[in-house]
Write a protein that holds these residues in place. Structure first.
Motif, PDB file in Angstrom:
ATOM      1  N   LEU A 110    -127.661  -0.601 -94.203  1.00 17.13           N
ATOM      2  CA  LEU A 110    -128.054  -1.603 -93.221  1.00 17.13           C
ATOM      3  C   LEU A 110    -128.663  -2.823 -93.900  1.00 17.13           C
ATOM      4  O   LEU A 110    -129.321  -2.705 -94.935  1.00 17.13           O
ATOM      5  N   LYS A 119    -130.912  -6.535 -92.939  1.00 10.98           N
ATOM      6  CA  LYS A 119    -131.829  -7.062 -91.927  1.00 10.98           C
ATOM      7  C   LYS A 119    -131.113  -7.982 -90.942  1.00 10.98           C
ATOM      8  O   LYS A 119    -130.220  -8.726 -91.314  1.00 10.98           O
ATOM      9  N   PHE A 175    -134.067  -3.822 -89.218  1.00 17.90           N
ATOM     10  CA  PHE A 175    -132.739  -3.222 -89.337  1.00 17.90           C
ATOM     11  C   PHE A 175    -132.367  -2.610 -87.992  1.00 17.90           C
ATOM     12  O   PHE A 175    -133.123  -1.813 -87.442  1.00 17.90           O
ATOM     13  N   LYS A 197    -132.291  -4.280 -97.810  1.00 24.57           N
ATOM     14  CA  LYS A 197    -131.238  -3.323 -97.483  1.00 24.57           C
ATOM     15  C   LYS A 197    -131.854  -1.928 -97.458  1.00 24.57           C
ATOM     16  O   LYS A 197    -132.761  -1.641 -98.235  1.00 24.57           O
TER      17      LYS A 197
END
Length: 173
Positions: A59, A61, A67, A94
């Motif tokens: 994922l 942001k 997220f 991430k």
């Protein structure tokens, strides 16, 4: 290829009821099927870290600086942040998450399909036939099938993460 109708029909047959042809039929069985199927399956999927329903996501942001959890995720098994609603808050740009995701009936292994049919039969029992004894028998069958399904799934071969980089192992050597 297994469908929702197939699983609902399996449940109805366990009750001695007639099969349904479509989920849009105007029968009590079809109405129960379309009302309960998705929530029962989602609950069963989220109940255990099934190998067939486990997925990983990378994922990034969103505009809010958090997220967003993908909509197909039913349960997060591992994440590097704090879960708040449908978002994860973490100080990095991430993150990786491991989740249980929705699967369609054609992706269910046979042990899970049988479990779904039995749980649906339990849910259908009282509204359709109103027999407490049949309900109790189905509840006992469900518990047995649940334990069997968990055992089969947990002993199934899968790519397991190596423990080579585990600090406690490294200290021993």
């Amino acid at each position: 290829m297994r469908t929702k109708i197939d699983l609902c029909t399996m449940a109805l047959l366990k009750l001695g009821e007639k099969p349904i042809q479509t989920l849009t039929d105007d029968t009590p069985a079809a109405q129960l099927s379309r009302t309960l199927f998705d929530s029962v399956v989602d609950m069963l999927l989220a109940l255990h870290p099934w190998h067939f329903a486990t997925a990983s996501f990378e994922l990034v942001k969103n505009q809010d600086g958090n997220f967003l959890i993908p909509s197909e995720c039913l349960r997060i098994l591992k994440c590097g942040g704090e879960i708040t609603g449908n978002q994860i808050i973490a100080p990095t740009d991430k993150i990786s998450i491991v989740t249980i995701v929705r699967k369609s009936p054609d992706q269910f292994p046979s042990y899970f399909a049988s479990l779904v049919a039995t749980k649906l039969a339990m849910e259908f029992c009282i509204p359709l036939i109103g027999d407490q004894n049949v309900f109790k028998m189905l509840a006992a069958l469900y518990e047995t099938e649940l334990q069997s399904a968990k055992f089969i799934d947990s002993t199934s071969s899968s790519a397991r993460k190596s423990i080579e980089d585990f600090s406690l192992i490294n200290v021993r050597f």
